[in-house]
Design a protein around this motif. Structure first.
Motif, PDB file in Angstrom:
ATOM      1  N   PRO A 103       0.831  -1.209   0.000  1.00 28.98           N
ATOM      2  CA  PRO A 103       0.000   0.000   0.000  1.00 28.98           C
ATOM      3  C   PRO A 103       0.867   1.261   0.000  1.00 28.98           C
ATOM      4  O   PRO A 103       1.919   1.296   0.641  1.00 28.98           O
ATOM      5  CB  PRO A 103      -0.802  -0.111   1.291  1.00 28.98           C
ATOM      6  N   SER A 104       0.425   2.264  -0.734  1.00 32.87           N
ATOM      7  CA  SER A 104       1.112   3.561  -0.736  1.00 32.87           C
ATOM      8  C   SER A 104       0.916   4.226   0.627  1.00 32.87           C
ATOM      9  O   SER A 104       0.049   3.825   1.409  1.00 32.87           O
ATOM     10  CB  SER A 104       0.522   4.447  -1.831  1.00 32.87           C
ATOM     11  N   PRO A 105       1.692   5.261   0.919  1.00 29.60           N
ATOM     12  CA  PRO A 105       1.472   5.992   2.171  1.00 29.60           C
ATOM     13  C   PRO A 105       0.044   6.537   2.294  1.00 29.60           C
ATOM     14  O   PRO A 105      -0.532   6.513   3.385  1.00 29.60           O
ATOM     15  CB  PRO A 105       2.500   7.124   2.113  1.00 29.60           C
ATOM     16  N   ALA A 106      -0.539   6.993   1.189  1.00 29.55           N
ATOM     17  CA  ALA A 106      -1.917   7.501   1.237  1.00 29.55           C
ATOM     18  C   ALA A 106      -2.895   6.393   1.607  1.00 29.55           C
ATOM     19  O   ALA A 106      -3.807   6.606   2.411  1.00 29.55           O
ATOM     20  CB  ALA A 106      -2.309   8.123  -0.103  1.00 29.55           C
ATOM     21  N   LEU A 107      -2.695   5.205   1.059  1.00 27.88           N
ATOM     22  CA  LEU A 107      -3.593   4.092   1.384  1.00 27.88           C
ATOM     23  C   LEU A 107      -3.431   3.695   2.855  1.00 27.88           C
ATOM     24  O   LEU A 107      -4.428   3.486   3.559  1.00 27.88           O
ATOM     25  CB  LEU A 107      -3.332   2.903   0.462  1.00 27.88           C
ATOM     26  N   ARG A 108      -2.209   3.643   3.331  1.00 25.30           N
ATOM     27  CA  ARG A 108      -1.975   3.336   4.752  1.00 25.30           C
ATOM     28  C   ARG A 108      -2.626   4.382   5.667  1.00 25.30           C
ATOM     29  O   ARG A 108      -3.210   4.048   6.684  1.00 25.30           O
ATOM     30  CB  ARG A 108      -0.476   3.260   5.054  1.00 25.30           C
ATOM     31  N   ARG A 109      -2.504   5.651   5.280  1.00 25.54           N
ATOM     32  CA  ARG A 109      -3.081   6.736   6.073  1.00 25.54           C
ATOM     33  C   ARG A 109      -4.600   6.595   6.130  1.00 25.54           C
ATOM     34  O   ARG A 109      -5.204   6.708   7.189  1.00 25.54           O
ATOM     35  CB  ARG A 109      -2.667   8.062   5.409  1.00 25.54           C
ATOM     36  N   ARG A 110      -5.225   6.323   5.004  1.00 33.44           N
ATOM     37  CA  ARG A 110      -6.679   6.197   4.961  1.00 33.44           C
ATOM     38  C   ARG A 110      -7.159   4.989   5.763  1.00 33.44           C
ATOM     39  O   ARG A 110      -8.189   5.048   6.431  1.00 33.44           O
ATOM     40  CB  ARG A 110      -7.159   6.131   3.514  1.00 33.44           C
ATOM     41  N   VAL A 111      -6.413   3.904   5.730  1.00 28.04           N
ATOM     42  CA  VAL A 111      -6.750   2.733   6.542  1.00 28.04           C
ATOM     43  C   VAL A 111      -6.622   3.078   8.025  1.00 28.04           C
ATOM     44  O   VAL A 111      -7.462   2.673   8.836  1.00 28.04           O
ATOM     45  CB  VAL A 111      -5.882   1.512   6.166  1.00 28.04           C
ATOM     46  N   ALA A 112      -5.608   3.843   8.381  1.00 22.59           N
ATOM     47  CA  ALA A 112      -5.447   4.260   9.785  1.00 22.59           C
ATOM     48  C   ALA A 112      -6.639   5.101  10.223  1.00 22.59           C
ATOM     49  O   ALA A 112      -7.144   4.942  11.342  1.00 22.59           O
ATOM     50  CB  ALA A 112      -4.139   5.027   9.967  1.00 22.59           C
ATOM     51  N   TYR A 113      -7.123   5.985   9.355  1.00 21.10           N
ATOM     52  CA  TYR A 113      -8.324   6.759   9.680  1.00 21.10           C
ATOM     53  C   TYR A 113      -9.514   5.824   9.877  1.00 21.10           C
ATOM     54  O   TYR A 113     -10.303   5.987  10.810  1.00 21.10           O
ATOM     55  CB  TYR A 113      -8.670   7.759   8.570  1.00 21.10           C
ATOM     56  N   GLY A 114      -9.638   4.839   8.989  1.00 24.94           N
ATOM     57  CA  GLY A 114     -10.739   3.880   9.103  1.00 24.94           C
ATOM     58  C   GLY A 114     -10.660   3.058  10.368  1.00 24.94           C
ATOM     59  O   GLY A 114     -11.669   2.777  11.021  1.00 24.94           O
ATOM     60  N   ARG A 115      -9.450   2.667  10.756  1.00 24.60           N
ATOM     61  CA  ARG A 115      -9.263   1.898  11.992  1.00 24.60           C
ATOM     62  C   ARG A 115      -9.671   2.731  13.200  1.00 24.60           C
ATOM     63  O   ARG A 115     -10.369   2.237  14.092  1.00 24.60           O
ATOM     64  CB  ARG A 115      -7.809   1.440  12.111  1.00 24.60           C
ATOM     65  N   ARG A 116      -9.289   4.005  13.203  1.00 22.20           N
ATOM     66  CA  ARG A 116      -9.691   4.883  14.311  1.00 22.20           C
ATOM     67  C   ARG A 116     -11.210   5.056  14.346  1.00 22.20           C
ATOM     68  O   ARG A 116     -11.820   5.030  15.417  1.00 22.20           O
ATOM     69  CB  ARG A 116      -9.003   6.238  14.203  1.00 22.20           C
ATOM     70  N   ALA A 117     -11.821   5.216  13.185  1.00 23.00           N
ATOM     71  CA  ALA A 117     -13.282   5.352  13.127  1.00 23.00           C
ATOM     72  C   ALA A 117     -13.951   4.080  13.620  1.00 23.00           C
ATOM     73  O   ALA A 117     -14.963   4.128  14.330  1.00 23.00           O
ATOM     74  CB  ALA A 117     -13.739   5.676  11.705  1.00 23.00           C
ATOM     75  N   ALA A 118     -13.386   2.919  13.272  1.00 26.20           N
ATOM     76  CA  ALA A 118     -13.954   1.643  13.713  1.00 26.20           C
ATOM     77  C   ALA A 118     -13.858   1.498  15.231  1.00 26.20           C
ATOM     78  O   ALA A 118     -14.742   0.910  15.860  1.00 26.20           O
ATOM     79  CB  ALA A 118     -13.247   0.477  13.016  1.00 26.20           C
ATOM     80  N   GLU A 119     -12.801   2.029  15.817  1.00 29.92           N
ATOM     81  CA  GLU A 119     -12.680   2.011  17.284  1.00 29.92           C
ATOM     82  C   GLU A 119     -13.721   2.932  17.922  1.00 29.92           C
ATOM     83  O   GLU A 119     -14.283   2.604  18.958  1.00 29.92           O
ATOM     84  CB  GLU A 119     -11.267   2.436  17.697  1.00 29.92           C
ATOM     85  N   GLU A 120     -13.975   4.070  17.286  1.00 33.06           N
ATOM     86  CA  GLU A 120     -14.952   5.025  17.810  1.00 33.06           C
ATOM     87  C   GLU A 120     -16.394   4.534  17.624  1.00 33.06           C
ATOM     88  O   GLU A 120     -17.281   4.941  18.369  1.00 33.06           O
ATOM     89  CB  GLU A 120     -14.792   6.383  17.105  1.00 33.06           C
ATOM     90  N   HIS A 121     -16.614   3.685  16.623  1.00 30.64           N
ATOM     91  CA  HIS A 121     -17.945   3.149  16.300  1.00 30.64           C
ATOM     92  C   HIS A 121     -17.850   1.623  16.258  1.00 30.64           C
ATOM     93  O   HIS A 121     -17.831   1.027  15.178  1.00 30.64           O
ATOM     94  CB  HIS A 121     -18.430   3.689  14.953  1.00 30.64           C
ATOM     95  N   PRO A 122     -17.792   0.966  17.406  1.00 31.66           N
ATOM     96  CA  PRO A 122     -17.505  -0.472  17.450  1.00 31.66           C
ATOM     97  C   PRO A 122     -18.566  -1.366  16.816  1.00 31.66           C
ATOM     98  O   PRO A 122     -18.286  -2.538  16.545  1.00 31.66           O
ATOM     99  CB  PRO A 122     -17.347  -0.767  18.941  1.00 31.66           C
TER     100      PRO A 122
END
Length: 163
Positions: free
Chosen positions: A18-37
């Motif tokens: 994954p490119s850095p942009a793809l990794r960054r977007r996945v990290a955002y998604g992971r944080r959102a998934a933690e906030e919305h379990p």
């Protein structure tokens, strides 16, 4: 009512990483998934210049980070933002969800939100890093691309909505 977490794709490197942009977007998604379990996570992005699909790489990274695979839905066919939104909108409607928590870079969020609005769905920005995403020159190129894509996508979305 529940919302879907929608992660927008980005480039896959020639070696399949994954490119850095793809990794960054996945990290955002992971944080959102933690906030919305209880939210489902919709990974959107097909195969670009290099495989595998953006969505499958997102899913792999999320699972490696501990996300339950049962929460993940893949869209491996979308090739651009318009197709990402169309696929996500169909998923959201099929699942009876309220809208989308958008996980993408800050420069991309306004266009994504506009397209969800045009599709008749609610959206809100997911977690995002403040300031530049990546290098300053990358950020400036992406903002320039968004400036051109915004009116084009809006016109396409309005034509599609009339049909």
């Amino acid at each position: 009512m529940a919302w879907a977490i929608v992660i927008f794709g980005a480039a896959v490197w020639p070696d399949g990483d994954p490119s850095p942009a793809l990794r960054r977007r996945v990290a955002y998604g992971r944080r959102a998934a933690e906030e919305h379990p209880d939210a489902l996570v919709f990974c959107s992005g097909g195969v670009g210049r290099h495989g595998p699909s953006e969505a499958s790489l997102m899913a792999r990274l999320l699972i490696e980070a501990g996300l339950d695979p049962a929460r993940i839905a893949l869209d491996e066919h979308s090739r651009d933002t318009m197709e990402n939104v169309a696929a996500a909108a169909a998923f959201i409607r099929a699942e009876g969800l309220e809208g989308a928590v958008i996980c993408s870079d800050g420069y991309h969020l306004p266009r994504c939100r506009m397209l969800f609005r045009a599709a008749g769905l609610a959206s809100r920005a997911g977690p995002v890093t403040k300031g530049y995403a990546g290098t300053r020159s990358h950020w400036l190129r992406m903002v320039g691309r968004e400036v051109l894509a915004y009116p084009y996508d809006l016109a396409l979305a309005l034509v599609a909505r009339r049909r």
